[in-house]
Motif scaffolding. Structure first.
Motif, PDB file in Angstrom:
ATOM      1  N   ARG A   1       0.845  -1.195   0.000  1.00  0.00           N
ATOM      2  CA  ARG A   1       0.000   0.000   0.000  1.00  0.00           C
ATOM      3  C   ARG A   1       0.877   1.241   0.000  1.00  0.00           C
ATOM      4  NH1 ARG A   1      -2.617  -0.211   4.922  1.00  0.00           N
ATOM      5  NH2 ARG A   1      -2.018   1.812   5.752  1.00  0.00           N
ATOM      6  N   GLU A   2       0.499   2.228  -0.781  1.00  0.00           N
ATOM      7  CA  GLU A   2       1.258   3.476  -0.851  1.00  0.00           C
ATOM      8  C   GLU A   2       0.890   4.403   0.311  1.00  0.00           C
ATOM      9  OE1 GLU A   2       0.227   5.007  -4.680  1.00  0.00           O
ATOM     10  OE2 GLU A   2       1.908   3.992  -5.675  1.00  0.00           O
ATOM     11  N   PHE A   3       1.824   5.246   0.676  1.00  0.00           N
ATOM     12  CA  PHE A   3       1.547   6.326   1.613  1.00  0.00           C
ATOM     13  C   PHE A   3       0.636   7.343   0.923  1.00  0.00           C
ATOM     14  CE2 PHE A   3       5.292   4.513   3.470  1.00  0.00           C
ATOM     15  CZ  PHE A   3       5.237   4.796   4.826  1.00  0.00           C
ATOM     16  N   MET A   4      -0.126   8.088   1.693  1.00  0.00           N
ATOM     17  CA  MET A   4      -1.010   9.126   1.143  1.00  0.00           C
ATOM     18  C   MET A   4      -0.224  10.417   0.932  1.00  0.00           C
ATOM     19  SD  MET A   4      -4.544   8.600   3.346  1.00  0.00           S
ATOM     20  CE  MET A   4      -3.704   8.554   4.950  1.00  0.00           C
ATOM     21  N   GLU A   5      -0.265  10.938  -0.281  1.00  0.00           N
ATOM     22  CA  GLU A   5       0.365  12.240  -0.526  1.00  0.00           C
ATOM     23  C   GLU A   5      -0.408  13.345   0.191  1.00  0.00           C
ATOM     24  OE1 GLU A   5       1.008  13.038  -4.619  1.00  0.00           O
ATOM     25  OE2 GLU A   5       2.098  11.174  -4.987  1.00  0.00           O
ATOM     26  N   VAL A   6      -1.713  13.162   0.279  1.00  0.00           N
ATOM     27  CA  VAL A   6      -2.560  14.060   1.061  1.00  0.00           C
ATOM     28  C   VAL A   6      -3.305  13.199   2.078  1.00  0.00           C
ATOM     29  CG1 VAL A   6      -4.470  15.702   1.040  1.00  0.00           C
ATOM     30  CG2 VAL A   6      -2.853  15.642  -0.869  1.00  0.00           C
ATOM     31  N   VAL A   7      -3.065  13.433   3.345  1.00  0.00           N
ATOM     32  CA  VAL A   7      -3.687  12.620   4.378  1.00  0.00           C
ATOM     33  C   VAL A   7      -5.192  12.865   4.398  1.00  0.00           C
ATOM     34  CG1 VAL A   7      -3.908  12.270   6.865  1.00  0.00           C
ATOM     35  CG2 VAL A   7      -1.647  12.477   5.833  1.00  0.00           C
ATOM     36  N   ASP A   8      -5.925  11.791   4.113  1.00  0.00           N
ATOM     37  CA  ASP A   8      -7.387  11.838   4.142  1.00  0.00           C
ATOM     38  C   ASP A   8      -7.843  10.749   5.101  1.00  0.00           C
ATOM     39  OD1 ASP A   8     -10.097  11.816   3.764  1.00  0.00           O
ATOM     40  OD2 ASP A   8     -10.029  11.629   1.581  1.00  0.00           O
ATOM     41  N   TRP A   9      -8.397  11.161   6.243  1.00  0.00           N
ATOM     42  CA  TRP A   9      -8.761  10.202   7.279  1.00  0.00           C
ATOM     43  C   TRP A   9      -9.940   9.317   6.857  1.00  0.00           C
ATOM     44  CZ3 TRP A   9      -6.654  14.921   8.466  1.00  0.00           C
ATOM     45  CH2 TRP A   9      -5.536  14.926   9.305  1.00  0.00           C
ATOM     46  N   ASP A  10     -10.665   9.708   5.827  1.00  0.00           N
ATOM     47  CA  ASP A  10     -11.795   8.909   5.337  1.00  0.00           C
ATOM     48  C   ASP A  10     -11.454   8.141   4.068  1.00  0.00           C
ATOM     49  OD1 ASP A  10     -13.526   9.737   7.377  1.00  0.00           O
ATOM     50  OD2 ASP A  10     -14.017  11.580   6.288  1.00  0.00           O
TER      51      ASP A  10
END
Length: 582
Positions: free
Chosen positions: A63-72
């Motif tokens: 799984r990739e890390f999120m470039e923009v953290v989206d909690w949903d």
């Protein structure tokens, strides 16, 4: 195992190019406050623990890390199928996801606060001389729009300022702040000493910021090299479980899911769907409940731990669970229907232990489609368990003890007498007595039972908070105490209690019962469901406000409540000899 320093620049460069998250990792859960606190710790040169990586060519879902953290965010959107393949060399983060995702968002990406657009990290380069009330010394803020000096966009260190050193950045920042100082009114301008102190603070802050990104002294990595050495998945999984067992991001069920993934990929989805099914009322089961149910029916005991899913025994257990899932799924569906249609429990206030439902599942797993007599005894078991605190201590040992009683085919129906014998041996009460009606901690359970019996549904089955039931005195408490001079033990009693919606309770105030219930009856409200006694519900004007009438009403209504509760909680005592024999 190697142990070496790495620059944050190199870590960020590796993210989503060679560095990924394994599927056993849980979602990103840190709140913005925790992210800011990590930055503050790094600016103070506090240690933040070692990062643990695993290099492998195994076929592991990446799984990739999120470039923009989206909690949903939906985690499935971030899986990298090509990277996951066997033979593709990749490095997985076993411990440090929350820290690395936070740093990736601060130095290279952004976050997506609820209801807002992309918000980037800005650092107040003049902060650091005082500690705030929240305990933070350095100010970091996520903003959806650019912030002006003294706020510095942290991502610029990897962007337009990537080739600049700390001295150049400091000179430029201080020049800009000096211009701002010069434009101030004379009375607001800082003194030369204050200006020099600020310039020194800016130089120190930007030097530390650049050091965090570019120097090999802040981040240390331990790496399990599964390419050069033998680190099989089972060994890595055991390490993962152990290093995460003390953290905040994984609970017991999460760790068990991590241990199960290799044996049954679909189990987490199946358990999550089951948990949602059980929570289709207002109840709040967590994912550990169905897992414990499965452990019990497969003879592994109620104690839930990742170790039960490791090794040869763990692989065998998973195969048993997978092979028996259709049967288990039916039992979960039957349990849900029993909760909703028979017990009609819709709120935590009437449940003292969720674990008491595990033996019901255990029974349904071996005895599907119970008849009405068994359902009546199952209802009785539920109420006895809640009222008498059968699961108030040594819960797992209780569940394990009951497994030999309810977890086998029971041709005679639900084995209530054996269950009662088990709890009597533990010193617990097993039968409701009229005296229990006056136990204050049982009020919600008892009244809910009565309303379910009378109305065919729970008063807690509401969505609007103003309709949530409150316990209300039918004869107003204050008036009974002050005007009739009755002692509180005669006032606060089950015969004088009913449920009423919160909004209606406020609206009712201290209206006397004769006036109040006459008005309700005229409006078509079924007051007999509240009053219970036919003579009063037929003629509510007879509810005079005097001690004799009050006591007669209270006692006759308490007797009716006892009749309802006794038949529900002690049905085994009311069965005919023929029914008992059957």
């Amino acid at each position: 195992m190697s142990y070496k320093p790495k620059t944050l620049f190199r870590l960020i460069e590796d993210i989503n190019s060679s560095l990924y998250l394994p599927h056993i990792q849980r979602p990103f859960v840190w709140e913005e406050e925790q992210m800011v606190k990590l930055f503050d710790s790094l600016m103070r040169n506090y240690p933040i623990q070692t990062l643990l990586f695993w290099r492998t060519k195994d076929e592991i879902k990446a799984r990739e890390f999120m470039e923009v953290v989206d909690w949903d965010a939906d985690l499935s959107d971030h899986y990298a199928s090509n990277v996951s393949k066997e033979g593709y060399e990749k490095v997985f983060v076993l411990d440090g996801q929350q820290r690395l995702q936070t740093l990736f968002a601060i130095f290279s990406g952004a976050i997506k606060p609820e209801g807002k657009d992309r918000a980037e990290a800005y650092f107040d380069i003049t902060s650091g001389d005082v500690v705030s009330d929240s305990g933070l010394q350095y100010s970091l803020s996520f903003s959806t729009s650019p912030l002006s000096s003294p706020w510095y966009r942290v991502a610029d260190l990897l962007g337009k300022d990537a080739q600049k050193n700390a001295e150049e950045l400091s000179d430029r920042a201080n020049d800009s702040l000096d211009v701002l100082d010069a434009s101030m009114a004379a009375e607001d301008k800082p003194s030369d000493e204050q200006q020099k102190a600020r310039q020194k603070l800016v130089r120190r802050n930007l030097a530390q910021l650049v050091s965090l990104l570019r120097e090999e002294k802040h981040f240390w990595v331990q790496e399990l090299d599964g390419v050069a050495n033998k680190y099989p998945y089972r060994t890595v999984l055991d390490i993962f479980v152990r290093v995460n067992s003390g953290g905040t991001k994984l609970d017991a069920s999460d760790l068990m899911f991590a241990a199960m993934k290799e044996g049954w990929d679909e189990i987490e989805e199946a358990i999550e769907e089951t948990t949602e099914l059980l929570n289709s009322t207002n109840l709040e089961f967590d994912k550990s409940f169905p897992l414990k149910c499965l452990l019990v029916v497969h003879g592994r005991g109620a104690e839930a731990s990742p170790e039960k899913f490791s090794g040869e025994d763990g692989a065998k257990l998973l195969q048993e669970m997978k092979a028996g899932w259709e049967r288990a799924e039916q039992a979960f569906q039957e349990l849900r229907d029993f909760l909703k249609s028979d017990l009609k429990v819709y709120a935590d206030k009437v449940i003292r232990s969720y674990n008491s439902f595990i033996p019901l599942f255990d029974y349904l797993y071996s005895n599907p489609k119970p008849n009405e007599r068994s359902k009546a005894l199952m209802r009785a078991y539920h109420y006895k368990a809640q009222m008498f605190g059968w699961y108030s201590q040594s819960t797992d040992s209780v569940i394990n003890g009951l497994h030999s009683i309810v977890g086998t085919p029971c041709p005679g129906g639900f084995p209530m007498e054996e269950v009662k014998k088990f709890f009597r041996s533990r010193g617990s009460e097993t039968e409701l007595r009229s005296a229990h009606l006056h136990t204050s901690r049982l009020r919600y359970i008892l009244l809910n039972l009565v309303y379910v019996d009378q109305m065919g549904g729970s008063p807690f089955d509401v969505k609007f908070k103003g309709n949530e039931p409150h316990i209300d005195h039918i004869y107003p408490r204050h008036a009974l105490l002050t005007k009739l001079g009755l002692p509180s033990n005669e006032v606060n009693t089950i015969g004088n209690f009913r449920f009423v919606g919160a909004t209606d309770n406020i609206r009712k105030r201290a209206e006397l019962p004769a006036d109040y219930f006459v008005r309700l009856k005229a409006a078509g409200t079924p007051i007999e469901k509240h009053l219970l006694v036919d003579s009063y519900s037929a003629v509510p004007s007879a509810m005079a406000f005097d001690p004799v009438t009050y006591r007669a009403f209270r006692d006759s209504r308490a007797e009716k409540i006892w009749e309802i509760c006794n038949k529900t909680v002690n049905p085994e005592n009311l069965l005919t000899p023929e029914e008992v024999a059957a």
